[in-house]
Enzyme design. Structure first.
Site, PDB file in Angstrom:
ATOM      1  N   SER A 127      40.741  34.949  39.688  1.00  0.00           N
ATOM      2  CA  SER A 127      39.462  34.255  39.846  1.00  0.00           C
ATOM      3  C   SER A 127      39.075  34.180  38.166  1.00  0.00           C
ATOM      4  O   SER A 127      38.040  33.320  37.844  1.00  0.00           O
ATOM      5  CB  SER A 127      38.260  35.312  40.203  1.00  0.00           C
ATOM      6  OG  SER A 127      38.479  36.723  39.684  1.00  0.00           O
ATOM      7  N   TYR A 160      35.260  36.812  42.744  1.00  0.00           N
ATOM      8  CA  TYR A 160      35.769  36.842  44.110  1.00  0.00           C
ATOM      9  C   TYR A 160      35.549  38.448  44.781  1.00  0.00           C
ATOM     10  O   TYR A 160      35.255  38.234  45.947  1.00  0.00           O
ATOM     11  CB  TYR A 160      37.308  36.950  44.071  1.00  0.00           C
ATOM     12  CG  TYR A 160      37.895  35.504  43.950  1.00  0.00           C
ATOM     13  CD1 TYR A 160      37.147  34.462  43.695  1.00  0.00           C
ATOM     14  CD2 TYR A 160      39.298  35.669  44.114  1.00  0.00           C
ATOM     15  CE1 TYR A 160      37.786  33.202  43.732  1.00  0.00           C
ATOM     16  CE2 TYR A 160      40.065  34.144  43.882  1.00  0.00           C
ATOM     17  CZ  TYR A 160      39.288  33.077  43.797  1.00  0.00           C
ATOM     18  OH  TYR A 160      39.585  31.672  43.724  1.00  0.00           O
ATOM     19  N   GLY A 161      35.236  39.330  43.974  1.00  0.00           N
ATOM     20  CA  GLY A 161      34.840  40.751  44.509  1.00  0.00           C
ATOM     21  C   GLY A 161      33.611  40.799  45.276  1.00  0.00           C
ATOM     22  O   GLY A 161      33.315  41.557  46.086  1.00  0.00           O
ATOM     23  N   CYS A 177      45.651  38.627  41.703  1.00  0.00           N
ATOM     24  CA  CYS A 177      44.411  38.938  41.988  1.00  0.00           C
ATOM     25  C   CYS A 177      44.469  39.832  43.386  1.00  0.00           C
ATOM     26  O   CYS A 177      45.052  39.196  44.469  1.00  0.00           O
ATOM     27  CB  CYS A 177      43.712  37.685  42.308  1.00  0.00           C
ATOM     28  SG  CYS A 177      41.927  38.242  42.886  1.00  0.00           S
ATOM     29  N   ASN A 178      44.013  40.908  43.243  1.00  0.00           N
ATOM     30  CA  ASN A 178      44.174  41.967  44.396  1.00  0.00           C
ATOM     31  C   ASN A 178      43.246  41.507  45.624  1.00  0.00           C
ATOM     32  O   ASN A 178      43.551  41.531  46.658  1.00  0.00           O
ATOM     33  CB  ASN A 178      43.823  43.430  44.189  1.00  0.00           C
ATOM     34  CG  ASN A 178      44.777  43.997  43.288  1.00  0.00           C
ATOM     35  OD1 ASN A 178      45.375  44.763  43.886  1.00  0.00           O
ATOM     36  ND2 ASN A 178      44.651  43.710  41.969  1.00  0.00           N
ATOM     37  N   CYS A 236      42.185  46.384  40.743  1.00  0.00           N
ATOM     38  CA  CYS A 236      41.694  44.673  40.368  1.00  0.00           C
ATOM     39  C   CYS A 236      42.486  44.556  39.056  1.00  0.00           C
ATOM     40  O   CYS A 236      42.676  45.245  38.255  1.00  0.00           O
ATOM     41  CB  CYS A 236      40.483  44.893  40.022  1.00  0.00           C
ATOM     42  SG  CYS A 236      39.713  43.292  39.301  1.00  0.00           S
ATOM     43  N   THR A 237      42.994  43.391  39.051  1.00  0.00           N
ATOM     44  CA  THR A 237      43.906  42.980  37.678  1.00  0.00           C
ATOM     45  C   THR A 237      43.119  43.088  36.413  1.00  0.00           C
ATOM     46  O   THR A 237      43.633  42.800  35.309  1.00  0.00           O
ATOM     47  CB  THR A 237      44.680  41.663  38.016  1.00  0.00           C
ATOM     48  OG1 THR A 237      43.574  40.595  38.384  1.00  0.00           O
ATOM     49  CG2 THR A 237      45.712  41.733  39.095  1.00  0.00           C
TER      50      THR A 237
HETATM   51  N1  DGL Z   1      40.797  40.045  39.346  1.00  0.00           N
HETATM   52  C1  DGL Z   1      40.315  40.222  40.610  1.00  0.00           C
HETATM   53  C2  DGL Z   1      41.173  41.250  41.455  1.00  0.00           C
HETATM   54  O1  DGL Z   1      42.350  41.837  41.329  1.00  0.00           O
HETATM   55  C3  DGL Z   1      39.136  40.012  41.249  1.00  0.00           C
HETATM   56  C4  DGL Z   1      38.075  39.787  40.267  1.00  0.00           C
HETATM   57  C5  DGL Z   1      36.703  39.281  40.519  1.00  0.00           C
HETATM   58  O2  DGL Z   1      36.641  38.237  40.591  1.00  0.00           O
HETATM   59  O3  DGL Z   1      36.006  40.006  41.589  1.00  0.00           O
HETATM   60  O4  DGL Z   1      40.825  41.736  42.617  1.00  0.00           O
END
Ligand code: DGL
Length: 265
Positions: free
Chosen positions: A12, A43-44, A75-76, A189-190
């Site tokens: 994201s 995304y979260g 992205c998790n 979360c990455t």
């Molecule tokens: N980097 C994303 C992850 O690993 C999400 C960050 C987001 O957009 O909230 O979950």
């Protein structure tokens, strides 16, 4: 002739850089395309339906445009919700990023693990399954944070960050029942490995951090074994789904990590 098809990393925002970095170390001349869905960030804070609707469609467009040899959902949140749908829709290998609960359980002496992710990730059944499968004898304490995602983005823009902000996020884990026993934190979360030094400095006591980056780098190397690569490293491309001032402010940080060219999708 060498094979110029890239590996495409998708997140994201800038979090996927924590996955692209270890991959770069094992594949020094592989062409990389880094995609940040800035129009869909964060995304979260989205619903499962929003992620499930958005991610496979976007990756379909990206696969057509960049013709990658492999896609990494770095992205998790997107992986724990949409990985099967993406794999079903695309005719190429797709590697996902899921919380590194297995290595964390192997490391923990207190048998108490913290899982720090986005709010969307920490509520997924996928995380329950990983905990049951790999950390059955551990207490797994979860905390979802949107603030930490913003802090990682701000760091990449070169902004100053207040140490108290990191302490406040960690309090979400250590402040829970049994939290004082946590000795390993999964950066689920990455974005979070990008601020691991700040988290470590703010932790109330020494704690180890683990994330999926090194494991994913090994997986990419395995899946592309024997393939041709360019002989020299090329310039990485960073692609944004919305390219405004906030994204332009990331340019120096991206260039420092090998993504000197910026494009809008
Ligand atoms: N980097 C994303 C992850 O690993 C999400 C960050 C987001 O957009 O909230 O979950």
């Amino acid at each position: 002739m060498s094979d110029a098809r890239p590996i495409l990393f998708f997140d994201s925002g800038v979090g996927g850089l924590s996955i692209a970095g270890p991959a770069r170390a094992v594949l020094p001349t592989a062409p990389f395309v880094y995609v940040a869905d800035s129009a869909g960030f964060p995304y979260g804070e989205k619903t499962e339906a929003e992620i499930a609707g958005r991610v496979p469609a976007l990756l379909g467009r990206l696969a057509e445009r960049y013709r990658p040899r492999l896609i990494v959902i770095a992205c998790n949140t997107a992986s724990t919700i949409a990985l099967p749908a993406v794999r079903a829709a695309l005719d190429l290998p797709v590697v996902g990023t899921v919380p590194a609960i297995k290595p964390a359980a192997a490391m923990s002496r207190t048998r108490t693990i913290g899982v720090l992710g986005t709010r969307a990730t920490v509520r997924q059944a996928y995380v329950d399954d990983l905990a049951a499968k790999f950390a059955g004898d551990c207490r797994v304490i979860r905390h979802g944070s949107a603030e930490l995602v913003e802090l990682a983005e701000a760091k990449l823009r070169g902004e100053m960050l207040a140490p108290e902000s990191f302490a406040a996020v960690l309090d979400g884990l250590f402040g829970q029942d049994g939290g004082e026993q946590i000795d390993v934190i999964v950066n689920a979360c990455t974005h979070f490995p990008l601020v691991e030094a700040e988290l470590a400095a703010a932790a109330p006591r020494p704690v180890a951090f683990v994330d999926g980056g090194p494991g994913i780098a090994r997986r990419i190397a395995f899946l592309t074994e024997g393939q041709d690569w360019p002989t020299h490293p090329g310039e990485g491309v960073a692609v944004f789904t919305r390219l405004g001032e906030r994204e332009q402010a990331l340019a120096p940080g991206l260039a420092a990590r090998g993504f000197a060219r910026i494009e809008a999708l």
